[in-house]
Design an enzyme around this catalytic site. Structure first.
Site, PDB file in Angstrom:
ATOM      1  CB  SER A  64      29.430 -19.923  18.730  1.00 31.65           C
ATOM      2  OG  SER A  64      30.367 -19.255  19.493  1.00 31.65           O
ATOM      3  CG  ASP A 276      34.259 -18.787  19.998  1.00 34.49           C
ATOM      4  OD1 ASP A 276      34.986 -18.423  19.058  1.00 34.49           O
ATOM      5  OD2 ASP A 276      33.058 -18.463  20.081  1.00 34.49           O
ATOM      6  CG  ASP A 280      32.548 -15.208  17.588  1.00 36.01           C
ATOM      7  OD1 ASP A 280      32.892 -16.036  18.460  1.00 36.01           O
ATOM      8  OD2 ASP A 280      31.358 -14.951  17.324  1.00 36.01           O
ATOM      9  N   PRO A 497      17.968 -13.059  33.044  1.00 38.41           N
ATOM     10  CG  PRO A 497      16.058 -12.546  31.802  1.00 38.41           C
ATOM     11  CD  PRO A 497      17.027 -11.951  32.770  1.00 38.41           C
ATOM     12  CB  THR A 500      22.383 -18.782  24.952  1.00 39.20           C
ATOM     13  OG1 THR A 500      23.058 -18.866  26.203  1.00 39.20           O
ATOM     14  CG2 THR A 500      22.844 -17.555  24.209  1.00 39.20           C
ATOM     15  NE  ARG A 505      24.116 -17.163  31.085  1.00 34.58           N
ATOM     16  CZ  ARG A 505      24.278 -18.476  30.923  1.00 34.58           C
ATOM     17  NH1 ARG A 505      24.633 -19.236  31.953  1.00 34.58           N
ATOM     18  NH2 ARG A 505      24.095 -19.043  29.748  1.00 34.58           N
TER      19      ARG A 505
HETATM   20  C1  16G Z   1      25.666 -14.970  22.827  1.00 42.95           C
HETATM   21  C2  16G Z   1      26.264 -13.645  22.442  1.00 42.95           C
HETATM   22  C3  16G Z   1      27.354 -13.251  23.415  1.00 42.95           C
HETATM   23  C4  16G Z   1      26.833 -13.242  24.829  1.00 42.95           C
HETATM   24  C5  16G Z   1      26.169 -14.566  25.162  1.00 42.95           C
HETATM   25  C6  16G Z   1      25.434 -14.450  26.474  1.00 42.95           C
HETATM   26  C7  16G Z   1      26.617 -12.766  20.206  1.00 42.95           C
HETATM   27  C8  16G Z   1      27.263 -12.983  18.881  1.00 42.95           C
HETATM   28  N1  16G Z   1      26.846 -13.711  21.109  1.00 42.95           N
HETATM   29  O1  16G Z   1      26.586 -16.009  22.703  1.00 42.95           O
HETATM   30  O2  16G Z   1      27.775 -11.957  23.061  1.00 42.95           O
HETATM   31  O3  16G Z   1      27.862 -13.009  25.741  1.00 42.95           O
HETATM   32  O4  16G Z   1      25.206 -14.871  24.162  1.00 42.95           O
HETATM   33  O5  16G Z   1      24.778 -15.636  26.755  1.00 42.95           O
HETATM   34  O6  16G Z   1      25.914 -11.804  20.425  1.00 42.95           O
HETATM   35  P1  16G Z   1      23.688 -15.720  27.899  1.00 42.95           P
HETATM   36  O7  16G Z   1      22.558 -14.768  27.529  1.00 42.95           O
HETATM   37  O8  16G Z   1      23.263 -17.141  27.925  1.00 42.95           O
HETATM   38  O9  16G Z   1      24.337 -15.312  29.177  1.00 42.95           O
HETATM   39 MG    MG Z   2      31.658 -17.658  18.869  1.00 45.02          MG
END
Ligand code: 16G
Ligand code: MG
Length: 542
Positions: A64, A276, A280, A497, A500, A505
């Site tokens: 992504s 992006d 998506d 938390p 990713t 946050r």
């Molecule tokens: C991922 C999620 C997105 C979410 C992001 C939050 C999918 C396909 N993608 O990219 O929806 O906004 O994580 O990231 O579910 P974070 O947990 O690091 O804040």
């Molecule tokens: Mg994406």
């Protein structure tokens, strides 16, 4: 299961020692060089899932909006949804198994999930434009083949296109044709029919600048362009011909830096959008006459779409239940506008598309968007049938509205949030309503907000409830946030938390940018103190 063959081929896709990965909110994601074994194993897992569901399963190779050096993989379930949670756990287990444990883990999963190993399996594969993606998708294919699964490799696809293909294949072609032409034709036909109804005054606005993040979106939009060119002309930037994927461009960059991408010249009041890296997500923006940048994010997109849908329903005289689904990151002004002005019920879920998608399925019409631009609208089958009937039976004006709604249903990718599909829906609505980008932006004014990250030793010490808006642990943190929030007007703050990144946050909003910045900083300090901050204490200023 030919366990001998699995062991032999698995050794060719050996797992680096000590590497532990987690199937997170968007599958596995890390440096591309660490992913070969994960790809092979996800090929295996996709076969098991396909056998269990007796359906086609999708595997998408993409990371992504991550940097070009990263890659990732996610599985797509039969109706185009994200993988079921119990299978996410299997995915993590399988990806982390040592070579000698692979057979046992595969057998465990098959037994736990009552997979009939005699059942046929079919897996479809798509990939983005990263240099590593082609080889990694070959590893997925190796995994599928060694377990005796059949496959079709679509090659380069946007993530939502792969979701669409899975959905088409598992619904006997009722949703659409499972080919790239099928996708282009379905969306373009609906778009062209819709925009034909727009009054001529909209014509001067029929051009749009698109920043494609140097990703797959550029390729696919270029292929698709001539299908819808009578309704819209798109000018592509960051099309991958020179720049690096997601570098200083793309929806994530624009949203998080609140500034336009590099490589795009913007004249005042021109309508622009960014995809992006796997197309998506979408955000819009423009420069006003004074050169100020205005971001139109997922919240305003959801507002435009749900307001329009509601107007059409009123015109047809249908009282269907329509709901908007957001996350805690939705700007407070958007929630207030939807609830108080539009009188549309709004629901909040945890971050991550699967949570929003799931909630949106509860309504006749469910519109869901994350502030970061990921979203779509879902229409129940009953609604779709009702609208189709209305389009045939109703009189004149009502019939026109029903026809529009029918086209909008076709135009939305109901399998996943889709930048191309969302872009066409938005463009059609703006044309039909004769709205300029400034008029759209002026629906409401975003409350100033600030997002920060805090490093802690273990981010799992923070647990949340109430769709991530309240911290349950560590003790005292929520009380501290409550006290800080009281100091500012129209204020709100929460911490969670990340799913990713290894960070906590922080989000804060208030009546002025200065207050939002202060509040975010103070909350960061509370997190640092109460949740085991590491490194330097958060400093004020950004
Ligand atoms: C991922 C999620 C997105 C979410 C992001 C939050 C999918 C396909 N993608 O990219 O929806 O906004 O994580 O990231 O579910 P974070 O947990 O690091 O804040
Ligand atoms: Mg994406």
């Amino acid at each position: 299961m030919d366990l001998g063959a699995i062991t032999k081929y698995s050794a060719l896709h050996a797992k680096p020692n000590g590497l532990i990965l987690q199937y997170g909110t968007a599958g596995f994601r890390t440096k591309a060089e660490h992913l070969d074994h994960v790809m092979f194993r996800m090929g295996l897992l996709a076969v098991l899932r396909s056998k269990q569901t007796k359906s086609t399963i999708g595997v998408m190779v993409t990371a992504s909006h991550n940097p070009e050096e990263d890659n990732g993989v996610k599985l797509v379930d039969p109706l185009g949804e994200m993988l079921a949670p119990s299978w996410e756990e299997h995915a993590t287990c399988l990806a982390n198994a040592e070579e000698q444990d692979m057979q046992r883990v595969l057998i465990d999963i098959s037994e736990k999930e009552a997979v009939n190993l005699q059942q046929d399996a079919f897996v479809i594969i798509g990939r983005d434009t990263r240099p590593s993606s082609e080889k990694l998708s070959q590893s997925v294919i190796d995994g599928v083949t060694v377990l005796g699964g059949q496959f079709h490799d679509y090659g380069l696809l946007t993530t939502p296109q792969l979701h669409y293909m899975v959905y088409c294949r598992n619904t006997g072609g009722r949703y659409g044709k499972a080919t790239i032409e099928g996708y282009y034709q379905k969306l373009s036909k609906a778009f062209v029919e819709l925009t034909k109804q727009a009054s001529c005054s909209g014509d001067e606005y029929r051009s749009l600048k698109v920043d494609c993040a140097n990703g797959i979106g550029a390729l696919k939009l270029r292929e698709m362009e001539h299908y819808f060119s009578q309704g819209l002309s798109v000018q592509l930037f960051n099309d991958g011909s020179k720049g690096k994927l997601n570098h200083l461009c793309g929806a994530d960059f624009v949203k998080s830096h609140q500034k336009p991408p590099q490589g795009m010249e913007i004249k005042s009041n021109e309508r622009c959008c960014s995809f992006d890296g796997d197309a998506d997500r979408i955000v819009y923006y423009y420069h006003d006459a004074d050169g100020h940048f205005h971001l139109i994010d997922g919240d305003k997109i959801a507002t435009l779409i749900s307001s329009f849908l509601k107007e059409l329903l009123v015109e047809i005289g249908e009282s269907l239940n329509i709901g908007v689904v957001q996350t805690a990151y939705a700007n407070g002004s958007s929630t207030r506008y939807l609830e108080e002005v539009m009188k549309v019920p709004v629901y909040c879920t945890k971050t991550g598309v699967k949570h929003l998608h799931h909630k949106a399925q509860e309504f006749d019409i469910g519109v869901y968007f994350e502030a970061n631009g990921h979203g779509t609208a879902l229409f129940s089958t009953a609604v779709e049938m009702k609208i189709k009937q209305s389009a045939e039976q109703l009189e004149d004006k009502k019939r026109k509205a029903a026809k529009m709604l029918e086209n909008i249903i076709d135009l939305f990718n109901q399998a996943a949030g889709d930048a191309i599909s969302d872009m066409l829906v938005i463009e059609a609505i703006l044309a039909l309503k004769g709205l300029t980008v400034q008029q759209w932006d002026a629906l409401y004014t975003d409350l100033p907000n600030r997002q920060l990250k805090v490093q802690v030793a273990d981010r799992r010490v923070i647990s949340t409830t109430d769709a991530e808006r309240q911290a349950v642990t560590p003790p005292g943190l929520q009380e501290a946030i409550n006290d800080l929030v009281k100091k500012y007007k129209l204020s709100r703050a929460f911490v969670r938390p990340s799913g990713t990144e290894d960070v906590v946050r922080v989000y804060a909003e208030a009546d002025s940018q200065e207050s939002a910045d202060h509040l975010a900083h103070e909350v960061s300090l509370a997190v640092f103190q109460l949740a085991g901050g590491i490194g330097e204490r958060p400093q004020p200023g950004f």
